[in-house]
Design a protein around this motif. Structure first.
Motif, PDB file in Angstrom:
ATOM      1  N   ARG A 259     -24.917   8.109 -12.381  1.00  0.00           N
ATOM      2  CA  ARG A 259     -26.223   8.086 -11.719  1.00  0.00           C
ATOM      3  C   ARG A 259     -26.745   6.656 -11.605  1.00  0.00           C
ATOM      4  O   ARG A 259     -27.490   6.163 -12.442  1.00  0.00           O
ATOM      5  CB  ARG A 259     -27.218   8.963 -12.465  1.00  0.00           C
ATOM      6  CG  ARG A 259     -26.844  10.436 -12.440  1.00  0.00           C
ATOM      7  CD  ARG A 259     -27.937  11.298 -13.035  1.00  0.00           C
ATOM      8  NE  ARG A 259     -27.579  12.711 -13.021  1.00  0.00           N
ATOM      9  CZ  ARG A 259     -28.394  13.694 -13.358  1.00  0.00           C
ATOM     10  NH1 ARG A 259     -29.621  13.416 -13.747  1.00  0.00           N
ATOM     11  NH2 ARG A 259     -27.990  14.948 -13.330  1.00  0.00           N
ATOM     12  N   ASN A 261     -27.438   3.493  -8.208  1.00  0.00           N
ATOM     13  CA  ASN A 261     -27.473   3.282  -6.763  1.00  0.00           C
ATOM     14  C   ASN A 261     -26.109   2.988  -6.174  1.00  0.00           C
ATOM     15  O   ASN A 261     -25.829   3.320  -5.019  1.00  0.00           O
ATOM     16  CB  ASN A 261     -28.424   2.132  -6.431  1.00  0.00           C
ATOM     17  CG  ASN A 261     -29.880   2.480  -6.677  1.00  0.00           C
ATOM     18  OD1 ASN A 261     -30.231   3.645  -6.839  1.00  0.00           O
ATOM     19  ND2 ASN A 261     -30.736   1.473  -6.711  1.00  0.00           N
ATOM     20  N   ARG A 264     -22.150   7.506  -7.493  1.00  0.00           N
ATOM     21  CA  ARG A 264     -22.332   8.848  -6.931  1.00  0.00           C
ATOM     22  C   ARG A 264     -21.837   8.905  -5.491  1.00  0.00           C
ATOM     23  O   ARG A 264     -22.525   9.358  -4.584  1.00  0.00           O
ATOM     24  CB  ARG A 264     -23.780   9.311  -7.025  1.00  0.00           C
ATOM     25  CG  ARG A 264     -23.893  10.845  -7.080  1.00  0.00           C
ATOM     26  CD  ARG A 264     -25.314  11.317  -7.144  1.00  0.00           C
ATOM     27  NE  ARG A 264     -25.391  12.766  -7.097  1.00  0.00           N
ATOM     28  CZ  ARG A 264     -25.213  13.489  -5.978  1.00  0.00           C
ATOM     29  NH1 ARG A 264     -24.937  12.876  -4.843  1.00  0.00           N
ATOM     30  NH2 ARG A 264     -25.290  14.802  -6.008  1.00  0.00           N
ATOM     31  N   ARG A 299     -23.770   7.651  -0.034  1.00  0.00           N
ATOM     32  CA  ARG A 299     -24.151   8.680  -1.011  1.00  0.00           C
ATOM     33  C   ARG A 299     -24.594   9.982  -0.337  1.00  0.00           C
ATOM     34  O   ARG A 299     -24.922  10.945  -1.016  1.00  0.00           O
ATOM     35  CB  ARG A 299     -25.283   8.178  -1.912  1.00  0.00           C
ATOM     36  CG  ARG A 299     -24.885   7.065  -2.853  1.00  0.00           C
ATOM     37  CD  ARG A 299     -26.106   6.518  -3.562  1.00  0.00           C
ATOM     38  NE  ARG A 299     -26.298   7.104  -4.877  1.00  0.00           N
ATOM     39  CZ  ARG A 299     -27.470   7.470  -5.369  1.00  0.00           C
ATOM     40  NH1 ARG A 299     -28.550   7.357  -4.622  1.00  0.00           N
ATOM     41  NH2 ARG A 299     -27.570   7.963  -6.585  1.00  0.00           N
ATOM     42  N   ARG A 322     -33.350  16.582   1.715  1.00  0.00           N
ATOM     43  CA  ARG A 322     -34.350  15.697   1.112  1.00  0.00           C
ATOM     44  C   ARG A 322     -35.648  16.465   0.879  1.00  0.00           C
ATOM     45  O   ARG A 322     -35.991  17.354   1.655  1.00  0.00           O
ATOM     46  CB  ARG A 322     -34.647  14.507   2.013  1.00  0.00           C
ATOM     47  CG  ARG A 322     -33.432  13.773   2.567  1.00  0.00           C
ATOM     48  CD  ARG A 322     -32.707  12.963   1.535  1.00  0.00           C
ATOM     49  NE  ARG A 322     -31.730  12.064   2.147  1.00  0.00           N
ATOM     50  CZ  ARG A 322     -30.668  11.593   1.534  1.00  0.00           C
ATOM     51  NH1 ARG A 322     -30.434  11.920   0.276  1.00  0.00           N
ATOM     52  NH2 ARG A 322     -29.838  10.787   2.154  1.00  0.00           N
ATOM     53  N   ASN A 333     -36.839   9.582   0.318  1.00  0.00           N
ATOM     54  CA  ASN A 333     -36.621  10.184  -0.997  1.00  0.00           C
ATOM     55  C   ASN A 333     -35.124  10.480  -1.164  1.00  0.00           C
ATOM     56  O   ASN A 333     -34.679  11.621  -1.071  1.00  0.00           O
ATOM     57  CB  ASN A 333     -37.445  11.467  -1.140  1.00  0.00           C
ATOM     58  CG  ASN A 333     -37.375  12.049  -2.532  1.00  0.00           C
ATOM     59  OD1 ASN A 333     -36.893  11.400  -3.466  1.00  0.00           O
ATOM     60  ND2 ASN A 333     -37.852  13.273  -2.678  1.00  0.00           N
ATOM     61  N   GLY A 335     -33.158   9.685  -3.870  1.00  0.00           N
ATOM     62  CA  GLY A 335     -32.660   9.727  -5.244  1.00  0.00           C
ATOM     63  C   GLY A 335     -32.246   8.372  -5.764  1.00  0.00           C
ATOM     64  O   GLY A 335     -31.284   8.251  -6.528  1.00  0.00           O
ATOM     65  N   ASN A 340     -31.194   8.550 -11.515  1.00  0.00           N
ATOM     66  CA  ASN A 340     -31.578   9.493 -10.466  1.00  0.00           C
ATOM     67  C   ASN A 340     -30.387   9.797  -9.565  1.00  0.00           C
ATOM     68  O   ASN A 340     -29.388   9.081  -9.554  1.00  0.00           O
ATOM     69  CB  ASN A 340     -32.725   8.923  -9.634  1.00  0.00           C
ATOM     70  CG  ASN A 340     -33.974   8.677 -10.448  1.00  0.00           C
ATOM     71  OD1 ASN A 340     -34.300   9.456 -11.348  1.00  0.00           O
ATOM     72  ND2 ASN A 340     -34.670   7.594 -10.161  1.00  0.00           N
ATOM     73  N   GLU A 341     -30.515  10.832  -8.780  1.00  0.00           N
ATOM     74  CA  GLU A 341     -29.475  11.202  -7.844  1.00  0.00           C
ATOM     75  C   GLU A 341     -30.096  11.999  -6.705  1.00  0.00           C
ATOM     76  O   GLU A 341     -31.200  12.531  -6.834  1.00  0.00           O
ATOM     77  CB  GLU A 341     -28.377  12.020  -8.523  1.00  0.00           C
ATOM     78  CG  GLU A 341     -28.853  13.333  -9.132  1.00  0.00           C
ATOM     79  CD  GLU A 341     -27.740  14.067  -9.842  1.00  0.00           C
ATOM     80  OE1 GLU A 341     -26.585  13.645  -9.736  1.00  0.00           O
ATOM     81  OE2 GLU A 341     -28.032  15.072 -10.502  1.00  0.00           O
ATOM     82  N   PRO A 342     -29.411  12.074  -5.571  1.00  0.00           N
ATOM     83  CA  PRO A 342     -29.926  12.889  -4.459  1.00  0.00           C
ATOM     84  C   PRO A 342     -30.001  14.364  -4.846  1.00  0.00           C
ATOM     85  O   PRO A 342     -29.421  14.801  -5.850  1.00  0.00           O
ATOM     86  CB  PRO A 342     -28.898  12.659  -3.349  1.00  0.00           C
ATOM     87  CG  PRO A 342     -28.215  11.378  -3.707  1.00  0.00           C
ATOM     88  CD  PRO A 342     -28.192  11.349  -5.201  1.00  0.00           C
ATOM     89  N   ASN A 343     -30.701  15.142  -4.035  1.00  0.00           N
ATOM     90  CA  ASN A 343     -30.746  16.582  -4.240  1.00  0.00           C
ATOM     91  C   ASN A 343     -29.347  17.176  -4.166  1.00  0.00           C
ATOM     92  O   ASN A 343     -28.458  16.639  -3.505  1.00  0.00           O
ATOM     93  CB  ASN A 343     -31.635  17.248  -3.188  1.00  0.00           C
ATOM     94  CG  ASN A 343     -33.101  16.957  -3.396  1.00  0.00           C
ATOM     95  OD1 ASN A 343     -33.557  16.745  -4.521  1.00  0.00           O
ATOM     96  ND2 ASN A 343     -33.862  16.946  -2.315  1.00  0.00           N
ATOM     97  N   TRP A 344     -29.189  18.324  -4.823  1.00  0.00           N
ATOM     98  CA  TRP A 344     -27.892  18.998  -4.839  1.00  0.00           C
ATOM     99  C   TRP A 344     -27.837  20.017  -3.701  1.00  0.00           C
ATOM    100  O   TRP A 344     -28.726  20.844  -3.573  1.00  0.00           O
ATOM    101  CB  TRP A 344     -27.668  19.694  -6.187  1.00  0.00           C
ATOM    102  CG  TRP A 344     -26.251  20.133  -6.407  1.00  0.00           C
ATOM    103  CD1 TRP A 344     -25.250  19.418  -7.003  1.00  0.00           C
ATOM    104  CD2 TRP A 344     -25.666  21.382  -6.029  1.00  0.00           C
ATOM    105  NE1 TRP A 344     -24.079  20.137  -7.013  1.00  0.00           N
ATOM    106  CE2 TRP A 344     -24.302  21.351  -6.417  1.00  0.00           C
ATOM    107  CE3 TRP A 344     -26.156  22.523  -5.401  1.00  0.00           C
ATOM    108  CZ2 TRP A 344     -23.433  22.416  -6.207  1.00  0.00           C
ATOM    109  CZ3 TRP A 344     -25.286  23.582  -5.167  1.00  0.00           C
ATOM    110  CH2 TRP A 344     -23.941  23.527  -5.573  1.00  0.00           C
TER     111      TRP A 344
END
Length: 532
Positions: A259, A261, A264, A299, A322, A333, A335, A340-344
């Motif tokens: 996690r 930038n 991932r 990502r 998002r 937004n 992630g 942090n990470e993007p939405n799943w």
């Protein structure tokens, strides 16, 4: 009886009056000439996407593609994500079929999650599908925090790919082989150089330590023998592994789940033999010699795996949705930030795998996409600055084109005047927009380029961290052939066969778009837009 007759007559009279005056009183607003306007419009996505497949209800999780030789098509299994999952029971395995990676048919649910909160596969995790001697196999992860082992490998079989039977008497348990019972997942099967079936599983050593792949082998797809372990990249968990041979080279594709930038992302390694491929990890990391550590996309593509029909190899992953209260909050937004990470989950995105002479890989457009987007529409210049007959000169120069449809294929060529010129493509851009979104082809150094996503405009935040692509070589002739495919808010961008970039930008449809220049000068030619 008389009262009833009068009531019926009154209703009939009322209906006739309403019908008689409906043409005058209920004509509706006149149609708006959208093509003649350039202001921002807050457009919304459709319930389901047709090209970057999204089910009408829910979203696509980790894909598990394979080529079905019996039916002559690709089956892409995936974890079905619903908006409101139960605490312990979620992610049934659904599937779509496709012959070309651009057109899909839903097959619905293949494998249900468990019947109660205490079954080992109350929730299902990713795995793989395979066919042997007329029997289809799904090897998958059984996930349940209520059980002794939170994650185990399980399987189900079918003879028609419709009715599946779970093998209740068989599981592969990590602790039996010295691995974690909490993380023992993502089984992937392939045939190695020894002509045996091999399976790798993402896990940790029992008792702690850096993550590893557990390796097993079998000659019948039923009985599995532990072979050993393969190191990962330091402390980075590598999810959704996919191992295959393509031409003279062996590859492993994986999703690096650290996690941060810069992580991932979907990556690959390459070697001449399977044993050498394992050594890329055991003695490495030995990155692919492509100048960007094997990164295949931004990502905005994750959990990607490949499948081949014997001629072409494609890769499927998901582009995350998002969260936010409006278009602009969603588009920024992504992630970002350590931890942090993007939405799943999100939309199913497919690319074609391009193999270069030195064994390196890049991703390109699926050939069937161009055939699907076959309705040519006008690309009309609506506004410009510093633009003259295809030439954009000076900082802040741009050419704004008319509104896009829901699904678009945009193609054009850019030639820069020198090795440092910078240009970009903007979406969700109206003549009144204080914020809009640009994929900038940025000169990282004289001979290197990278796509950055920026929120431009007088209220824009500029560079959106963790949404950029990877470094690629500047074309020696400074000519960039660009293809962009959009479906609602999801897009894929390709440059020359050396760069692929997937992104989610809400509001693309029904808004204008532009090509921009940032100092120096560029020449833009062959601008074309086609739709479905």
């Amino acid at each position: 009886m008389k009262t009833m007759i009068y009531s019926v007559f009154a209703l009939m009279l009322s209906a006739s009056v309403l019908t008689a005056c409906s043409d005058e009183e209920f004509s509706g607003d006149p149609a708006k000439d959208w093509n003649g306007t350039t202001t921002f419009f807050a457009s919304t996505d459709a319930a389901g996407f047709g090209t970057f497949y999204t089910p009408a209800v829910g979203r696509v999780g980790d894909p598990m593609p394979f080529y079905d030789q019996k039916s002559g098509d690709f089956k892409v299994l995936y974890l079905q994500e619903f908006i409101n999952n139960m605490t312990y029971r979620f992610h049934p395995i659904w599937a779509v079929s496709t012959k070309d990676g651009a057109n899909y048919e839903s097959l619905g649910e293949l494998l249900a999650y468990g019947a109660n909160d205490y079954q080992q596969d109350a929730a299902l995790g990713t795995g793989c599908a395979y066919e042997k001697d007329g029997t289809y196999y799904i090897y998958y992860t059984g996930h349940n925090g209520n059980c002794k082992n939170r994650e185990v490998v399980m399987r189900a079989t079918s003879t028609d790919f419709k009715t599946w039977t779970k093998d209740e008497l068989w599981t592969l348990n990590g602790p039996d082989y010295g691995y974690s019972g909490n993380d023992f997942r993502d089984p992937q099967i392939f045939v190695a150089d020894d002509n045996l079936y091999h399976m790798v599983i993402s896990t940790y050593p029992n008792g702690g330590g850096d993550p590893v792949f557990a390796e097993f082998k079998s000659n019948d797809m039923k009985n599995w023998e532990h072979v050993g372990r393969i190191r990962m990249i330091w402390d980075r968990m590598l999810e959704c592994p996919d191992i295959f041979k393509m031409g003279d080279y062996w590859y492993i594709v994986f999703s690096e789940s650290y996690r941060a930038n810069w992580s991932r992302k979907v990556k690959y390694m390459v070697a001449s033999t399977y044993e050498e491929l394992k050594n890329c990890l055991n003695d490495g990391p030995k990155w692919a010699p492509d100048g960007h550590e094997g990164v295949l996309d931004s990502r905005s593509l994750y959990a990607a795996k490949t499948a081949s029909n014997g001629t072409d190899r494609y890769i499927w992953g998901w582009c995350p949705f998002r969260s936010g209260s409006d278009i602009h909050e969603k588009n920024t937004n992504v992630g970002a930030g350590d931890g942090n990470e993007p939405n799943w989950s999100g939309a199913l995105v497919c690319h074609k795998v391009i193999q270069h002479n030195d064994g390196t890989l890049t991703l390109g457009a699926v050939p069937a996409m161009a055939a699907k987007y076959n309705q040519t529409v006008n690309a009309t210049v609506m506004e410009s600055n510093g633009y003259n007959n295809g030439s954009l000169s000076g900082d802040g120069a741009y050419v704004l084109y008319n509104r896009l449809g829901t699904a678009n294929h945009i193609s054009f060529t850019v030639k820069t005047s020198n090795n440092w010129d910078k240009f970009g493509v903007s979406f969700v851009r109206g003549t009144d927009s204080k914020k809009y979104y640009t994929m900038v082809v940025n000169p990282e150094w004289e001979d290197g380029r990278k796509i950055n996503l920026e929120q431009e405009g007088e209220e824009g935040k500029g560079f959106i961290e963790a949404a950029d692509g990877y470094n690629f070589a500047r074309p020696s002739d400074n000519v960039y052939n660009i293809d962009i495919y959009t479906d609602n808010s999801v897009l894929t961008l390709y440059i020359n066969d050396v760069c692929a970039y997937t992104q989610r930008i809400y509001g693309i449809q029904k808004n204008c778009w532009s090509i921009n220049n940032y100092g120096g000068s560029i020449t833009v030619s062959d601008v074309k837009v086609s739709q479905q």
